[in-house]
Design a protein around this motif. Structure first.
Motif, PDB file in Angstrom:
ATOM      1  N   SER B  28     -38.490  -7.202  14.613  1.00  0.00           N
ATOM      2  CA  SER B  28     -37.809  -7.841  13.489  1.00  0.00           C
ATOM      3  C   SER B  28     -38.724  -8.798  12.725  1.00  0.00           C
ATOM      4  N   ALA B  29     -39.854  -9.181  13.324  1.00  0.00           N
ATOM      5  CA  ALA B  29     -40.794 -10.075  12.645  1.00  0.00           C
ATOM      6  C   ALA B  29     -41.801  -9.321  11.765  1.00  0.00           C
ATOM      7  N   SER B  30     -41.781  -8.002  11.809  1.00  0.00           N
ATOM      8  CA  SER B  30     -42.725  -7.226  10.998  1.00  0.00           C
ATOM      9  C   SER B  30     -42.487  -7.502   9.521  1.00  0.00           C
ATOM     10  N   ASP B  31     -43.564  -7.738   8.802  1.00  0.00           N
ATOM     11  CA  ASP B  31     -43.402  -8.125   7.399  1.00  0.00           C
ATOM     12  C   ASP B  31     -44.033  -7.140   6.420  1.00  0.00           C
ATOM     13  N   TYR B  32     -44.560  -6.045   6.936  1.00  0.00           N
ATOM     14  CA  TYR B  32     -45.227  -5.091   6.049  1.00  0.00           C
ATOM     15  C   TYR B  32     -45.133  -3.726   6.682  1.00  0.00           C
ATOM     16  N   PHE B  33     -44.842  -2.728   5.844  1.00  0.00           N
ATOM     17  CA  PHE B  33     -44.613  -1.378   6.343  1.00  0.00           C
ATOM     18  C   PHE B  33     -45.335  -0.375   5.442  1.00  0.00           C
ATOM     19  N   ILE B  34     -45.807   0.688   6.073  1.00  0.00           N
ATOM     20  CA  ILE B  34     -46.534   1.721   5.332  1.00  0.00           C
ATOM     21  C   ILE B  34     -46.006   3.085   5.749  1.00  0.00           C
ATOM     22  N   TRP B  35     -45.986   3.990   4.822  1.00  0.00           N
ATOM     23  CA  TRP B  35     -45.774   5.403   5.129  1.00  0.00           C
ATOM     24  C   TRP B  35     -47.092   6.141   4.928  1.00  0.00           C
ATOM     25  N   TYR B  36     -47.428   6.966   5.936  1.00  0.00           N
ATOM     26  CA  TYR B  36     -48.628   7.794   5.866  1.00  0.00           C
ATOM     27  C   TYR B  36     -48.250   9.255   5.956  1.00  0.00           C
ATOM     28  N   LYS B  37     -49.071  10.072   5.327  1.00  0.00           N
ATOM     29  CA  LYS B  37     -48.949  11.528   5.387  1.00  0.00           C
ATOM     30  C   LYS B  37     -50.194  12.071   6.090  1.00  0.00           C
ATOM     31  N   GLN B  38     -49.979  12.932   7.086  1.00  0.00           N
ATOM     32  CA  GLN B  38     -51.123  13.512   7.785  1.00  0.00           C
ATOM     33  C   GLN B  38     -51.032  15.031   7.772  1.00  0.00           C
ATOM     34  N   GLU B  39     -51.957  15.642   7.069  1.00  0.00           N
ATOM     35  CA  GLU B  39     -52.039  17.098   7.043  1.00  0.00           C
ATOM     36  C   GLU B  39     -52.844  17.570   8.251  1.00  0.00           C
ATOM     37  N   SER B  40     -52.627  18.809   8.611  1.00  0.00           N
ATOM     38  CA  SER B  40     -53.258  19.373   9.800  1.00  0.00           C
ATOM     39  C   SER B  40     -54.776  19.235   9.739  1.00  0.00           C
ATOM     40  N   GLY B  41     -55.361  18.668  10.784  1.00  0.00           N
ATOM     41  CA  GLY B  41     -56.810  18.545  10.865  1.00  0.00           C
ATOM     42  C   GLY B  41     -57.407  17.430  10.048  1.00  0.00           C
ATOM     43  N   LYS B  42     -56.559  16.574   9.479  1.00  0.00           N
ATOM     44  CA  LYS B  42     -57.065  15.488   8.639  1.00  0.00           C
ATOM     45  C   LYS B  42     -56.581  14.136   9.138  1.00  0.00           C
ATOM     46  N   GLY B  43     -57.187  13.087   8.618  1.00  0.00           N
ATOM     47  CA  GLY B  43     -56.727  11.751   8.932  1.00  0.00           C
ATOM     48  C   GLY B  43     -55.518  11.384   8.086  1.00  0.00           C
ATOM     49  N   PRO B  44     -54.745  10.385   8.505  1.00  0.00           N
ATOM     50  CA  PRO B  44     -53.569   9.961   7.728  1.00  0.00           C
ATOM     51  C   PRO B  44     -53.969   9.436   6.344  1.00  0.00           C
ATOM     52  N   GLN B  45     -53.117   9.740   5.366  1.00  0.00           N
ATOM     53  CA  GLN B  45     -53.326   9.258   4.001  1.00  0.00           C
ATOM     54  C   GLN B  45     -52.197   8.331   3.614  1.00  0.00           C
ATOM     55  N   VAL B  87     -47.140  15.932   8.514  1.00  0.00           N
ATOM     56  CA  VAL B  87     -46.447  14.997   9.390  1.00  0.00           C
ATOM     57  C   VAL B  87     -46.467  13.633   8.717  1.00  0.00           C
ATOM     58  N   TYR B  88     -45.320  12.961   8.715  1.00  0.00           N
ATOM     59  CA  TYR B  88     -45.189  11.667   8.074  1.00  0.00           C
ATOM     60  C   TYR B  88     -44.953  10.596   9.135  1.00  0.00           C
ATOM     61  N   PHE B  89     -45.754   9.535   9.057  1.00  0.00           N
ATOM     62  CA  PHE B  89     -45.648   8.422   9.986  1.00  0.00           C
ATOM     63  C   PHE B  89     -45.266   7.153   9.238  1.00  0.00           C
ATOM     64  N   CYS B  90     -44.394   6.359   9.864  1.00  0.00           N
ATOM     65  CA  CYS B  90     -44.212   5.002   9.385  1.00  0.00           C
ATOM     66  C   CYS B  90     -45.061   4.081  10.267  1.00  0.00           C
ATOM     67  N   ALA B  91     -45.480   2.970   9.703  1.00  0.00           N
ATOM     68  CA  ALA B  91     -46.264   1.999  10.456  1.00  0.00           C
ATOM     69  C   ALA B  91     -45.785   0.599  10.082  1.00  0.00           C
ATOM     70  N   GLU B  92     -45.735  -0.296  11.062  1.00  0.00           N
ATOM     71  CA  GLU B  92     -45.313  -1.667  10.813  1.00  0.00           C
ATOM     72  C   GLU B  92     -46.411  -2.620  11.277  1.00  0.00           C
ATOM     73  N   ASP B  93     -46.540  -3.728  10.584  1.00  0.00           N
ATOM     74  CA  ASP B  93     -47.456  -4.791  10.995  1.00  0.00           C
ATOM     75  C   ASP B  93     -46.608  -5.873  11.638  1.00  0.00           C
ATOM     76  N   PRO B  94     -46.602  -5.948  12.974  1.00  0.00           N
ATOM     77  CA  PRO B  94     -45.673  -6.850  13.670  1.00  0.00           C
ATOM     78  C   PRO B  94     -46.068  -8.317  13.629  1.00  0.00           C
ATOM     79  N   SER B  95     -47.313  -8.588  13.282  1.00  0.00           N
ATOM     80  CA  SER B  95     -47.774  -9.984  13.218  1.00  0.00           C
ATOM     81  C   SER B  95     -48.566 -10.156  11.940  1.00  0.00           C
ATOM     82  N   SER B  96     -47.987 -10.869  11.037  1.00  0.00           N
ATOM     83  CA  SER B  96     -48.540 -10.951   9.692  1.00  0.00           C
ATOM     84  C   SER B  96     -50.032 -11.252   9.692  1.00  0.00           C
TER      85      SER B  96
END
Lengths: 113, 113
Positions: B28-45, B87-96
């Protein structure tokens, strides 16, 4: 297009070998990271660095080590590879500032036989 | 089509339909969130980000919604195209400011012609 490069992209080695995965970025970012990702699974942070001569272990325990002697270079080393180290290793960097997203390399897929 | 996030790792949608990918974050303390897209064989974008002081943010064909009450994040893709398959990933930054992002398991989006 992010300017962060990883080599090798693919590596197959035998148990007990020493390997180094290279990661370089040309964006001048202070922060760099190594994530481990198994196929179809989430990314786990194994190492990070906030600048030259600064390295910390991430949340996932890893037998690998890292160094940060130059801003642009963040290599990861396994002294003695084992089959349990088989995975994809993703390097990322981010800038210190308003933009907080991670820029990822294409990954190094390691297979240990 | 709509996913229920981590419990349904694959979402199949018809080309041209809207996609909704869900993510439940942990801190609940996370203050920033990102969505990434990862295609097969590649790094997340990076796709889109949102700060905790916002409920909604729109990009090109994508919208992120944040519900802090139930710790829920969603990614809406309008007029889904074959190139959105990934593949789509969400990511959170739990400590600002630490940038030690926590990634979700990911949802695979398949676009049907």
């Amino acid at each position: 297009e992010a300017d962060i490069y990883q080599t090798p992209r693919y590596l197959v080695i035998g148990t007990g070998k020493k390997i180094t995965l290279e990661c370089s970025q040309t964006m001048g970012h202070d922060k760099m990271y190594w994530y481990q990702q198994d196929p179809g699974m989430e990314l786990h942070l194994i190492h990070y660095s906030y600048g030259v001569n600064s390295t910390e272990k991430g949340d996932l325990s890893s037998e690998s080590t890292v160094s940060r002697i130059r801003t642009e270079h963040f290599p990861l080393t396994l002294e003695s590879a084992r089959p349990s180290h088989t995975s994809q290793y993703l390097c990322a960097s981010s800038e210190q500032g308003v933009r907080r997203e991670l820029f990822f390399g294409e990954g190094s897929r390691l297979t240990v036989l | 089509g709509e996913s229920v996030g981590l419990h349904l790792p694959t979402l199949s949608v018809q080309e041209g339909d809207n996609s909704i990918i869900n993510c439940a974050y942990s801190n609940s303390a996370s203050d920033y969130f990102i969505w990434y897209k990862q295609e097969s064989g590649k790094g997340p974008q990076f796709i889109i980000d949102i700060r905790s002081n916002m409920d909604k943010r729109q990009g090109q064909r994508v919208t992120v919604l944040l519900n802090k009450t139930v710790k829920h994040l969603s990614l809406q893709i309008a007029a889904t195209q074959p190139g959105d398959s990934a593949v789509y990933f969400c990511a959170e930054d739990p400590s600002s400011g630490t940038y030690k992002y926590i990634f979700g398991t990911g949802t695979r989006l398949k676009v049907l012609a």
